[in-house]
Design a protein around this motif. Sequence first.
Motif, short mmCIF file in Angstrom:
data_model
loop_
_atom_site.label_atom_id
_atom_site.label_comp_id
_atom_site.label_asym_id
_atom_site.label_seq_id
_atom_site.Cartn_x
_atom_site.Cartn_y
_atom_site.Cartn_z
N HIS A 62 0.84 -1.21 0.00
CA HIS A 62 0.00 0.00 0.00
C HIS A 62 0.87 1.26 0.00
O HIS A 62 1.48 1.61 1.01
CB HIS A 62 -0.91 0.00 1.23
N HIS A 64 1.19 5.37 -2.12
CA HIS A 64 0.67 6.35 -3.09
C HIS A 64 1.87 6.96 -3.80
O HIS A 64 2.44 7.95 -3.32
CB HIS A 64 -0.15 7.43 -2.38
N HIS A 215 -9.81 1.90 0.56
CA HIS A 215 -9.49 2.66 1.77
C HIS A 215 -10.76 2.64 2.61
O HIS A 215 -11.75 3.28 2.25
CB HIS A 215 -9.13 4.11 1.44
N HIS A 247 -6.36 0.06 5.74
CA HIS A 247 -6.45 0.95 6.90
C HIS A 247 -7.39 0.42 7.99
O HIS A 247 -6.97 0.06 9.06
CB HIS A 247 -6.83 2.38 6.51
N ASP A 314 2.29 3.33 2.95
CA ASP A 314 1.25 4.29 2.58
C ASP A 314 1.82 5.52 1.88
O ASP A 314 1.48 5.81 0.75
CB ASP A 314 0.41 4.70 3.80
FE FE2 Z 1 -3.62 5.07 1.50
#
Ligand code: FE2
Length: 418
Positions: A62, A64, A215, A247, A314
Motif C-alpha cells: 500500500h 501512493h 481505503h 487501513h 502508505d
Molecule cells: Fe492510502
Amino acid sequence: MSHFDLLLRQCQLLQSSNVCELVDVAIHSGEIVEIAPHLDATAELELEIQARLVSPPFVESHIHLDSALTAGEPRWNQSGTLFEGIEIWRERKQNLSLEDVKQRAIETLKQQAMQGVLFVRSHADVSEASLTALKALLEVREAVKDWITLQVVAFPQDGIYGGAKNDALMEEAMKLGADVVGGIPHYELTREDGVRSVHRIFELAQKYDRLIDIHCDEIDDDQSRFLEVVAACAIRSEMGSRVTASHTTAFGSYNNAYALKLLGFLKRTQLNFIANPLINITLQGRTDTYPKRRGVTRVKELWQQGMNVSLGHDCVQDPWYSLGTGNMLDVASMAIHVCQMTGRDEMNACFDMVTWNGAKTLNLNEYGVEVGKPANLIVLDAIDRYDAIRRRATVQSVISQGKLLAQTEPPKTKWRGS
Ligand code: FE2
C-alpha cells in the motif's frame, strides 16, 4: 559440473514461515534452478552469503506513488490530519504533469528496490478529469517491469459520488488498464453514498475482472462501519481473496461487542487487510485529548484469527506523511510497537506481513524462493527475522528476475574510545 548464471553460497534461506536452512542457491535464465546444502557447480557470478538471511523480496502492499516526494508543496501539513492532507493534495494536484508523476514515482521505486522491495501496489488518484496520475503510473508500470512489479489501483480520492464526473472517471480508469478498483467510502458525502460506493466497486471489479482495494474506515469515528458492507459484498460475491480492506482504523475504535460480531463475519470472507502503522499512528487520534487512541486496526486479533494481514508504508514524503524512506523493516518495527506484537512469534509474523502476506494480498502466484520460480530474492545482513527487524538490517543484495539489481554495504563503525 553444472554452470549457472549466479550462485549464492551458504544462504540462511527463509523458505516459508519457520523453515530456515543453510543452502546454496543456483540461478539460471532468470529462474531458481537448484537449492541444495552444497552445489558442485560454477557460475558467472558467485556470492558468498556467509549464513546471512536470504528471503523473498519485500512486498509494499500500500503506497501512493503519485503523491510521493511532494512534502511541503505547496505547504506543510500543520494539523497532521488526513483531511488537511487531502486539502493540500487538492492544491498540489492542480500542477500534475505526466513527467512530474513519472519522475517522482520512479525515484521512489528505486529507493524501495534498493531496500529489497520488488513488488508494489500503488494507488493513483483518479479524481481529476485528466487522469494524469493514473496515466503516469500505468506508463511507469511498463517502464519498470524488468526489475519491479507494480500494480496500480484506481483510487477515487474525492469519492466516487463526490462530484458529477467521478463515477465515469472510475470506469475510464478501468478501461485504461488499472489493475485494481479502489474506493474511499468513509469520505463519500453521506453514509448512503458510502454504502453505494462499495456496491459500485464490486460491480466494476466483476465487470472488468479486477482486484479490489478499498481505503476503508480510515477515521477514528466508531460509527464509520463500511467494513461490514465490504464483508457482506465479499461473502455474497465469493470474491474475498481478491478483495483488500486497507487501513480500517475505525476498527480500533469499535466497542468490543460490535468488533467481536464483525470478526465472526470477517472470518467468513477471506478478505485481505492492510495496516499502515507508520502513518496512522501520526494521522489518527488528532482530535483526542487524553487518552489518545493509537488509530491502527486490530492487527493482532485479525492475525490471531488466521486472516491475511499485510503492512504498507502508505506515504513517503507527501502531504500526509512527510517522513519515510520506503524501508519495509521500519514499517514492521512500527507495527510491533503500535500493535503490541512483541512476542517472538508476533515479531516474526510482522516480518511475514511485509513479505508472504503482502504477496497474498497482491494475489501474486510466483512468489517465494523455490526451484522453478522466478529468481527474486534479497540478502539481509541478519541471522533471522527478529534480528532483521530489530536492527533494521541492511539489504546487502537484491536479485530481481535473476539479475543482481543492487548492493549495499552495511555501515561499519570504528570504536575510538578507550
Ligand atoms: Fe492510502
